[in-house]
Scaffold this active site. Structure first.
Site, short mmCIF file in Angstrom:
data_model
loop_
_atom_site.label_atom_id
_atom_site.label_comp_id
_atom_site.label_asym_id
_atom_site.label_seq_id
_atom_site.Cartn_x
_atom_site.Cartn_y
_atom_site.Cartn_z
N SER A 1 68.97 -93.86 -15.56
CA SER A 1 69.77 -95.10 -15.50
C SER A 1 70.99 -94.98 -14.60
O SER A 1 72.06 -95.50 -14.93
CB SER A 1 70.16 -95.54 -16.92
OG SER A 1 69.00 -95.85 -17.67
N GLU B 1 57.54 -88.79 -17.40
CA GLU B 1 56.40 -89.69 -17.62
C GLU B 1 55.08 -88.94 -17.45
O GLU B 1 54.09 -89.27 -18.10
CB GLU B 1 56.50 -90.89 -16.67
CG GLU B 1 57.58 -91.85 -17.15
CD GLU B 1 58.29 -92.64 -16.08
OE1 GLU B 1 57.78 -92.75 -14.94
OE2 GLU B 1 59.39 -93.16 -16.37
N GLU C 1 66.87 -84.89 -16.31
CA GLU C 1 66.67 -86.28 -16.70
C GLU C 1 66.46 -86.36 -18.21
O GLU C 1 65.33 -86.15 -18.68
CB GLU C 1 65.45 -86.86 -16.00
CG GLU C 1 65.52 -86.82 -14.49
CD GLU C 1 64.65 -87.91 -13.86
OE1 GLU C 1 65.21 -88.77 -13.18
OE2 GLU C 1 63.44 -87.90 -14.08
N GLY D 1 65.29 -94.19 -10.52
CA GLY D 1 64.09 -94.99 -10.70
C GLY D 1 64.36 -96.44 -10.36
O GLY D 1 64.35 -96.85 -9.21
N GLY D 2 64.66 -97.23 -11.39
CA GLY D 2 64.81 -98.68 -11.23
C GLY D 2 65.71 -99.11 -10.08
O GLY D 2 65.33 -99.98 -9.29
N HIS E 1 57.84 -84.85 -13.90
CA HIS E 1 58.62 -86.01 -14.39
C HIS E 1 58.24 -86.24 -15.85
O HIS E 1 57.09 -86.03 -16.25
CB HIS E 1 58.29 -87.24 -13.53
CG HIS E 1 59.19 -88.39 -13.82
ND1 HIS E 1 59.00 -89.22 -14.90
CD2 HIS E 1 60.30 -88.84 -13.18
CE1 HIS E 1 59.96 -90.14 -14.91
NE2 HIS E 1 60.76 -89.93 -13.88
N ASN F 1 62.67 -92.70 -6.84
CA ASN F 1 61.32 -92.59 -7.38
C ASN F 1 60.82 -94.01 -7.63
O ASN F 1 61.24 -94.65 -8.59
CB ASN F 1 61.39 -91.78 -8.70
CG ASN F 1 60.06 -91.75 -9.42
OD1 ASN F 1 59.03 -92.14 -8.87
ND2 ASN F 1 60.08 -91.27 -10.66
N TRP F 2 59.96 -94.46 -6.74
CA TRP F 2 59.51 -95.86 -6.82
C TRP F 2 58.45 -96.06 -7.90
O TRP F 2 58.03 -97.18 -8.15
CB TRP F 2 58.98 -96.33 -5.45
CG TRP F 2 60.04 -96.42 -4.40
CD1 TRP F 2 61.39 -96.19 -4.56
CD2 TRP F 2 59.87 -96.78 -3.01
NE1 TRP F 2 62.05 -96.38 -3.36
CE2 TRP F 2 61.14 -96.74 -2.40
CE3 TRP F 2 58.76 -97.13 -2.23
CZ2 TRP F 2 61.33 -97.04 -1.04
CZ3 TRP F 2 58.95 -97.42 -0.89
CH2 TRP F 2 60.22 -97.38 -0.30
N LYS F 3 57.97 -94.99 -8.46
CA LYS F 3 56.94 -95.05 -9.53
C LYS F 3 55.75 -95.91 -9.08
O LYS F 3 55.43 -95.92 -7.90
CB LYS F 3 57.56 -95.55 -10.83
CG LYS F 3 58.79 -94.73 -11.24
CD LYS F 3 59.20 -94.94 -12.65
CE LYS F 3 60.50 -94.21 -12.90
NZ LYS F 3 60.90 -94.21 -14.29
N GLY G 1 65.14 -95.32 -17.55
CA GLY G 1 64.69 -96.71 -17.61
C GLY G 1 65.24 -97.48 -18.80
O GLY G 1 64.75 -98.57 -19.10
C1 PEP Z 1 63.33 -91.76 -13.23
O1 PEP Z 1 62.28 -92.33 -13.49
O2 PEP Z 1 63.30 -90.63 -12.73
C2 PEP Z 1 64.58 -92.44 -13.53
C3 PEP Z 1 65.67 -91.75 -13.53
O3 PEP Z 1 64.50 -93.80 -13.81
P1 PEP Z 1 65.75 -94.80 -14.03
O4 PEP Z 1 66.72 -94.56 -12.91
O5 PEP Z 1 65.13 -96.15 -13.96
O6 PEP Z 1 66.33 -94.47 -15.36
#
Ligand code: PEP
Length: 253
Positions: free
Chosen positions: A216, A104, A172, A237-238, A102, A10-12, A178
């Protein structure tokens, strides 16, 4: 039998057209360099909507085994919904998947499970596989409410007709997204078992729907998290913003 893992990025809201294409190409190169990975994992990237056509083009040109998805879609096909993107538009741009609900979007945009459900129904009607996100806030976990919260989100977000062919669940925990603080393997195992049981009650083809873990995930914790029973991949994500880390997670599994 273990399901083939789905490694989803997920490049956000990051990058430019050029950087998105380069990242997709780097992932494609890494996959070409390790063809055995494709036997064990499916790969997906979800770029910002405006970068989807360029990423799709780069992936197709390279012939990389990399699916492309959106990060959200509307609950309507077209019309006066300023700023929204419809499921058929994602499909038209070359997407096979869409992330929905998600945390967010649930938190920042106030999306309810009912809205996620409506979006998912619409996405399914247009042939997209939905990745439906669920997960508790830290305060809810501290209050012993994590399982209730996730059960409520699952019951409220999955539309009629959801099955293993059109739906993936992503667990999640919000406090792990994050933050660099992933859930413990024990917590992940317990929650994934719980989700599996809930799906078993709800769906006919229960045991086959993938349940991803997100929060994470990095190459150095991937083996511990993604080899747990009922963990069928990761939503990342990251670490999905660096080809080496993204592929490193799959290699660790
Ligand atoms: C996400 O945004 O779905 C996520 C899992 O982010 P991260 O891997 O950065 O925690």
């Amino acid at each position: 039998m273990a399901l083939k893992k789905l490694i989803a990025g997920n490049w956000k809201m990051n990058g430019t057209t050029q950087s998105a294409m380069s990242l997709a190409q780097d992932i494609g190169d890494a996959l070409a360099g390790s063809p055995a990975l494709g036997d064990r994992c499916d790969f997906l990237v979800c770029p910002p909507a405006v970068h989807i056509p360029a990423v799709r083009q780069a992936v197709t040109k390279q012939g990389a085994p990399l699916a492309v998805g959106g990060q959200d879609c509307a609950a309507f096909e077209k019309g006066a919904y300023t700023g929204d993107i419809a499921a058929p538009m994602l499909k038209d741009a070359g997407c096979d998947y869409v992330i929905l609900g998600h945390s967010e979007r649930r938190t920042i945009h106030g999306e309810t499970s009912a809205l996620v459900q409506a979006k998912a129904k619409h996405a399914h009607d247009w042939g997209l596989v939905t990745i439906i996100c669920v997960g508790e806030q830290e305060s809810e976990r501290d209050a012993g409410e994590a399982f209730n919260v996730v059960a409520g989100q699952l019951a409220g977000s999955l539309p009629a007709g959801a099955d293993a062919s059109n739906t993936v669940i992503a667990y999640e925990p919000v406090w792990a997204i994050g933050t660099g603080k992933s859930a413990t393997p024990q917590d992940v195992e317990a929650m994934h078992r719980f989700i599996w049981e809930k799906l078993q009650e709800k769906l006919e083809d229960f045991g086959k729907m993938r349940i991803l873990y997100g929060g994470s995930v990095k190459p150095d914790n991937a083996a511990a998290l993604l080899t747990i029973e009922n963990v069928d991949g990761a939503l990342i994500g990251g670490a999905s913003l660096k080809a080496g880390d993204f592929i490193g997670i799959a290699k660790a599994v």
